[in-house]
Motif scaffolding. Structure first.
Motif, PDB file in Angstrom:
ATOM      1  N   TRP A   1     -40.524  30.992 -10.512  1.00  0.00           N
ATOM      2  CA  TRP A   1     -40.680  29.639 -11.026  1.00  0.00           C
ATOM      3  C   TRP A   1     -41.026  29.709 -12.504  1.00  0.00           C
ATOM      4  N   SER A   2     -40.592  28.715 -13.221  1.00  0.00           N
ATOM      5  CA  SER A   2     -40.854  28.638 -14.650  1.00  0.00           C
ATOM      6  C   SER A   2     -42.366  28.717 -14.889  1.00  0.00           C
ATOM      7  N   SER A   3     -42.747  29.273 -16.037  1.00  0.00           N
ATOM      8  CA  SER A   3     -44.188  29.362 -16.279  1.00  0.00           C
ATOM      9  C   SER A   3     -44.666  28.250 -17.207  1.00  0.00           C
ATOM     10  N   SER A   4     -43.904  27.157 -17.259  1.00  0.00           N
ATOM     11  CA  SER A   4     -44.396  26.017 -18.033  1.00  0.00           C
ATOM     12  C   SER A   4     -45.651  25.465 -17.348  1.00  0.00           C
ATOM     13  N   ARG A   5     -46.487  24.805 -18.138  1.00  0.00           N
ATOM     14  CA  ARG A   5     -47.799  24.422 -17.624  1.00  0.00           C
ATOM     15  C   ARG A   5     -47.721  23.520 -16.397  1.00  0.00           C
ATOM     16  N   ASN A   6     -46.792  22.549 -16.470  1.00  0.00           N
ATOM     17  CA  ASN A   6     -46.667  21.627 -15.347  1.00  0.00           C
ATOM     18  C   ASN A   6     -46.318  22.351 -14.053  1.00  0.00           C
TER      19      ASN A   6
ATOM     20  N   SER B   1     -49.170  24.379 -12.676  1.00  0.00           N
ATOM     21  CA  SER B   1     -50.240  23.578 -12.064  1.00  0.00           C
ATOM     22  C   SER B   1     -49.892  23.168 -10.637  1.00  0.00           C
ATOM     23  N   CYS B   2     -48.616  23.267 -10.288  1.00  0.00           N
ATOM     24  CA  CYS B   2     -48.238  22.908  -8.918  1.00  0.00           C
ATOM     25  C   CYS B   2     -48.486  24.055  -7.948  1.00  0.00           C
ATOM     26  N   ASP B   3     -48.700  25.254  -8.490  1.00  0.00           N
ATOM     27  CA  ASP B   3     -49.080  26.382  -7.637  1.00  0.00           C
ATOM     28  C   ASP B   3     -48.028  26.663  -6.556  1.00  0.00           C
ATOM     29  N   PHE B   4     -46.755  26.636  -6.955  1.00  0.00           N
ATOM     30  CA  PHE B   4     -45.711  27.015  -5.999  1.00  0.00           C
ATOM     31  C   PHE B   4     -45.867  28.488  -5.671  1.00  0.00           C
ATOM     32  N   ARG B   5     -45.464  28.839  -4.470  1.00  0.00           N
ATOM     33  CA  ARG B   5     -45.555  30.253  -4.140  1.00  0.00           C
ATOM     34  C   ARG B   5     -44.397  30.675  -3.264  1.00  0.00           C
ATOM     35  N   ARG B   6     -44.031  31.937  -3.410  1.00  0.00           N
ATOM     36  CA  ARG B   6     -43.092  32.541  -2.490  1.00  0.00           C
ATOM     37  C   ARG B   6     -43.844  32.829  -1.222  1.00  0.00           C
ATOM     38  N   LEU B   7     -43.392  32.305  -0.120  1.00  0.00           N
ATOM     39  CA  LEU B   7     -44.114  32.578   1.112  1.00  0.00           C
ATOM     40  C   LEU B   7     -43.747  33.956   1.639  1.00  0.00           C
ATOM     41  N   SER B   8     -44.754  34.691   2.062  1.00  0.00           N
ATOM     42  CA  SER B   8     -44.515  35.983   2.692  1.00  0.00           C
ATOM     43  C   SER B   8     -44.017  35.717   4.114  1.00  0.00           C
ATOM     44  N   PRO B   9     -43.425  36.723   4.763  1.00  0.00           N
ATOM     45  CA  PRO B   9     -43.001  36.512   6.155  1.00  0.00           C
ATOM     46  C   PRO B   9     -44.143  36.023   7.058  1.00  0.00           C
ATOM     47  N   PRO B  10     -45.346  36.594   6.978  1.00  0.00           N
ATOM     48  CA  PRO B  10     -46.404  36.060   7.861  1.00  0.00           C
ATOM     49  C   PRO B  10     -46.764  34.596   7.555  1.00  0.00           C
ATOM     50  N   ASP B  11     -46.807  34.251   6.269  1.00  0.00           N
ATOM     51  CA  ASP B  11     -47.090  32.853   5.918  1.00  0.00           C
ATOM     52  C   ASP B  11     -45.996  31.926   6.436  1.00  0.00           C
ATOM     53  N   THR B  12     -44.753  32.392   6.332  1.00  0.00           N
ATOM     54  CA  THR B  12     -43.643  31.570   6.818  1.00  0.00           C
ATOM     55  C   THR B  12     -43.756  31.380   8.323  1.00  0.00           C
TER      56      THR B  12
ATOM     57  N   ASP C   1     -50.734  10.953  -5.720  1.00  0.00           N
ATOM     58  CA  ASP C   1     -49.354  10.711  -5.394  1.00  0.00           C
ATOM     59  C   ASP C   1     -48.479  11.148  -6.541  1.00  0.00           C
ATOM     60  N   PHE C   2     -48.954  10.836  -7.738  1.00  0.00           N
ATOM     61  CA  PHE C   2     -48.181  11.201  -8.913  1.00  0.00           C
ATOM     62  C   PHE C   2     -48.053  12.707  -8.989  1.00  0.00           C
TER      63      PHE C   2
ATOM     64  N   CYS D   1     -44.689  17.300  -8.590  1.00  0.00           N
ATOM     65  CA  CYS D   1     -44.467  18.670  -8.132  1.00  0.00           C
ATOM     66  C   CYS D   1     -43.161  18.767  -7.352  1.00  0.00           C
ATOM     67  N   LEU D   2     -42.874  17.779  -6.513  1.00  0.00           N
ATOM     68  CA  LEU D   2     -41.596  17.809  -5.798  1.00  0.00           C
ATOM     69  C   LEU D   2     -40.439  17.871  -6.784  1.00  0.00           C
ATOM     70  N   SER D   3     -40.589  17.145  -7.890  1.00  0.00           N
ATOM     71  CA  SER D   3     -39.465  17.115  -8.831  1.00  0.00           C
ATOM     72  C   SER D   3     -39.406  18.371  -9.695  1.00  0.00           C
ATOM     73  N   LEU D   4     -40.459  19.172  -9.657  1.00  0.00           N
ATOM     74  CA  LEU D   4     -40.447  20.407 -10.464  1.00  0.00           C
ATOM     75  C   LEU D   4     -40.037  21.632  -9.652  1.00  0.00           C
ATOM     76  N   LEU D   5     -39.804  21.414  -8.353  1.00  0.00           N
ATOM     77  CA  LEU D   5     -39.539  22.557  -7.480  1.00  0.00           C
ATOM     78  C   LEU D   5     -38.339  23.405  -7.910  1.00  0.00           C
ATOM     79  N   HIS D   6     -37.388  22.755  -8.575  1.00  0.00           N
ATOM     80  CA  HIS D   6     -36.184  23.507  -8.942  1.00  0.00           C
ATOM     81  C   HIS D   6     -36.281  24.175 -10.310  1.00  0.00           C
ATOM     82  N   GLU D   7     -37.458  24.137 -10.902  1.00  0.00           N
ATOM     83  CA  GLU D   7     -37.630  24.789 -12.212  1.00  0.00           C
ATOM     84  C   GLU D   7     -37.741  26.295 -12.013  1.00  0.00           C
ATOM     85  N   VAL D   8     -36.591  26.877 -11.744  1.00  0.00           N
ATOM     86  CA  VAL D   8     -36.537  28.301 -11.423  1.00  0.00           C
ATOM     87  C   VAL D   8     -35.813  29.021 -12.552  1.00  0.00           C
ATOM     88  N   VAL D   9     -36.321  30.175 -12.936  1.00  0.00           N
ATOM     89  CA  VAL D   9     -35.597  30.964 -13.941  1.00  0.00           C
ATOM     90  C   VAL D   9     -35.157  32.284 -13.332  1.00  0.00           C
TER      91      VAL D   9
END
Ligand code: NAG
Ligand code: NAG
Ligand code: NAG
Ligand code: NAG
Ligand code: NAG
Length: 366
Positions: A108-113, A116-127, A69-70, A75-83
């Protein structure tokens, strides 16, 4: 006394390690996440099992799940770490070599945290996979319209010839818009709702019809700021919006584990997002009236009203914030011409943040 023997616990742990990821496998988008969860589950359970003799209470065992849960919440709170990257220098001689810029000017920022959340830009097929069979409603002012456009551009990615006509229909002044993409059973409604009261009205409509979208993305505030310029009145409207969301929508916080795992985000309760107000650059606003009323002070007061009204998750409410203020602020002056509406890339980033939140949340429903 509940004292589970180590053997029972071991068997139980093995089942969880096997079954939870197998459940997740029903949804192929999260395969990597699944591996991560499977690994994390295994480690936590192994630790849990070995510690059990020393702390033979079931609550300690349960508390090991707090770790996931943590992770999810952080990860939800790190979603906006965009550069934002400076645009690459134009390369007129060999334009094909600048293919990396097609990713857009943000990452997304390349800080370790964050990594580790493995955010990704979704491709059109994934979307399309993710939204297959879903009904998405985007409601609000012009910011919401831009978010709807960014989402459609992503969904229509492979079918980009359609985008110009979609765009011109969507941007008809002060009107609603609907598009249905039969091949993936996807429906998007844009509902023109410049005021919070219009959003509340919309929610009552859902309740009357007993139909609820799978994803509801709302946001409004700029019109109120311009035409009423009264943050306490805005608070009142937000309060009644919050009450409507809580009482009208079928929100069930503890979703049962039984029930089919579908291949899309369509679960019993809608996923709710709030489109925050953008950074306003007062000197760039395009009318005298706007420059006079939409001041930084007023903006801060509206921001505070939103916080106090408990609409957002951060303040104990039901909606997850798409933080346009931080996105637009980080993109900066170069990304806007009228100090209020920003480049498409900003809304695109917001959409990817939303989709990643959906990915995280949907894991949670398992
Ligand atoms: C342009 O880039 C491509 C691949 O990067 C390369 O194969 C090609 O030779 C380049 N053309 C010129 C004119 O530099
Ligand atoms: C959407 O889901 C349906 C079944 O639910 C499936 O038949 C169809 O192939 C899917 N479409 C895409 C584009 O994934
Ligand atoms: C939105 O609400 C305002 C004030 O309540 C109302 O005057 C207006 O007609 C509504 N607009 C829409 C599109 O429903
Ligand atoms: C409710 O249903 C009516 C009739 O089908 C439709 O026109 C209206 O848009 C629906 N309202 C909402 C909020 O879904
Ligand atoms: C602002 O709105 C509140 C609540 O609707 C109202 O009581 C107050 O008089 C308004 N203030 C002004 C300056 O209009």
């Amino acid at each position: 006394m509940i004292t589970l023997g180590a053997i029972q616990l071991g068997v139980m742990a093995a089942c969880v390690v096997l079954l939870v990821p197998m459940g997740m496998a029903g949804w192929h988008l999260s395969r990597n996440k699944m591996l991560f969860f499977s690994g994390a589950l295994f480690i936590t359970l192994a630790v849990g099992v070995h510690l059990t003799p020393y702390f033979p209470s079931i609550s300690d065992f349960a508390s090991s799940f707090v770790v996931f849960d943590f992770h999810r919440h952080s990860c939800l709170s790190l979603l906006h770490e965009v550069v934002w990257e400076d645009p690459p220098p134009p390369d007129p001689i060999n334009s094909s070599s600048s293919s990396s810029s097609s990713d857009g000017p943000w990452r997304w920022s390349s800080s370790r945290n964050v990594v580790s959340c493995d955010f990704r830009r979704l491709s059109p097929p994934d979307t399309s996979d993710l939204l297959n069979g879903s009904w998405v409603v985007v409601a609000g002012d012009s910011q919401a319209r831009y978010v709807a456009l960014a989402l459609l551009q992503l969904v229509l990615g492979q079918d980009s010839d359609r985008i110009p006509s979609v765009k011109s229909d969507l941007f008809k002044r002060h009107s609603d818009y609907q598009i249905v993409l039969d091949p993936i059973g996807f429906k998007l409604d844009f509902v023109w709702a410049p005021y919070v009261s219009n959003l509340t009205h919309l929610l009552h409509g859902f309740q009357r019809n007993r139909t609820y979208p799978d994803v509801l993305v709302m946001g409004s505030g700029l019109w109120h700021m311009l035409h009423f310029t009264n943050a306490s009145d805005y608070t009142l409207h937000l309060h009644s919006l919050r009450n409507s969301v809580v009482s009208l929508l079928p929100i069930s916080p503890e979703l049962g584990t039984e029930g089919p795992v579908t291949g899309s985000v369509s679960v019993r309760s809608p996923h709710l997002f709030w489109i925050g107000m953008p950074t306003l650059i007062n000197s760039m606003l395009n009318t005298e009236e706007k420059r006079e009323k939409m001041t930084d002070t007023m903006r801060v007061a509206y921001e505070e009203a939103l916080r106090r009204s408990k609409v957002l998750r951060q303040s104990g409410g039901p909606l997850l914030l798409l933080d346009m203020e931080s996105l637009t602020w980080n993109c900066g002056v170069k990304c806007t011409e009228d100090g209020m509406h920003y480049d498409g890339a900003v809304y695109e980033a917001a959409v990817h943040i939303m989709l990643n939140a959906l990915l995280i949340e949907s894991d949670q429903t398992l």
